[in-house]
Write an enzyme that holds these catalytic residues in place. Structure first.
Site, mmCIF file in Angstrom:
data_model
loop_
_atom_site.group_PDB
_atom_site.id
_atom_site.type_symbol
_atom_site.label_atom_id
_atom_site.label_comp_id
_atom_site.label_asym_id
_atom_site.label_seq_id
_atom_site.Cartn_x
_atom_site.Cartn_y
_atom_site.Cartn_z
ATOM 1 C CB ALA A 13 33.391 46.882 23.848
ATOM 2 C CG ASN A 90 34.873 45.944 30.871
ATOM 3 O OD1 ASN A 90 35.435 46.317 31.898
ATOM 4 N ND2 ASN A 90 34.326 46.801 30.014
ATOM 5 C CE1 TYR A 154 30.267 47.379 39.982
ATOM 6 C CE2 TYR A 154 31.601 47.997 41.888
ATOM 7 C CZ TYR A 154 31.483 47.766 40.527
ATOM 8 O OH TYR A 154 32.592 47.923 39.714
#
Length: 246
Positions: A13, A90, A154
């Site tokens: 966040a 996220n 990734y």
């Protein structure tokens, strides 16, 4: 579109995307749990905005690349909330590396952050999500579709996250829990700014719109997936200025 009174956990966040989503969700009336690894200062504007809006928001420090990080985060959220309307996985990241330069421990750490932690958080927080027929948004990447510029660990983790999204949507659908993914890129962020100039220029030139994606555009897409309350589940929404067409 509203998230009024919804309780949403956002991981990562304190980063560019995380902050944009936090501010957008607050504006739509949500209460927030905010995970960060080390940048507590990055969350101060969000916490101030929540206080000003009369919304609940709290921050939790946890390193999701470490074994046990997801468990510590889930426990902290469960201590405050017994029900959860939304989970936005996220947190993620990587640094550009050549294929033959990745050490085994770096590969494992990258997969823990980009794939294993989202899986564990969905698993651990499932009772809270089921209680509110909640929604999960997994932040993947267009690198999952193109290979990207940040190396194989990734791309592999983010591609795995799309597969996890589809599987979880099938398994959790009978409980009323929707699971979708977002594939952003290339986004205006600290991560893309770490790329060498010619590499970033080449990526921008490969997009149909010839520009980067703004964090706010990703926040709007995530808010839609959380608030839709429709039959949308198991999908991957690509928001990449036209870098990849499926």
């Amino acid at each position: 579109m509203t998230l009024q009174g919804k309780r949403v956990l956002i991981t990562g966040a304190s980063g560019d995307l995380g902050r944009a989503m936090a501010h957008r969700f607050l504006g739509l009336g949500a209460d927030l749990a905010l995970q960060y690894r080390s940048n507590a200062a990055g969350l101060e504007p969000v916490l101030d905005a929540a206080k000003e809006a009369g919304r609940e928001a709290f921050a939790v420090a946890a390193d999701l690349a470490d074994a046990g990080g997801a468990e510590r985060l889930a426990a902290a959220v469960q201590e405050r909330w017994t029900e959860l309307d939304g989970l936005v996985n996220n947190a993620g990241g990587a640094r550009p590396q050549a294929f033959d330069a990745i050490a085994p421990e770096e590969w494992e750490q990258s997969l823990r952050l980009n794939l294993t932690a989202p899986f564990r958080l969905m698993q651990l927080l499932l009772p809270e999500l089921k209680a509110r027929a909640g929604a999960v948004v997994n932040i993947s990447s267009v690198a999952a579709l193109t290979g990207g510029a940040f190396g194989p660990s990734y791309a592999a983790g983010k591609a795995g996250l799309i597969g996890l999204t589809r599987s979880a949507a099938r398994d959790l659908g009978p409980h009323g829990v929707r699971v979708n993914a977002l594939a952003p890129g290339p986004v205006e962020s600290e991560m893309t700014s770490s790329l060498a100039g010619p590499v970033l220029d080449g990526i921008i030139a490969s997009t149909a719109l010839r520009r980067l994606v703004g964090p706010g555009e990703i926040a709007d897409a995530a808010a839609f997936l959380l608030a839709a309350g429709t039959a949308v589940t198991g999908q991957t929404l690509t928001v990449d200025a036209g870098r990849h067409f499926s």
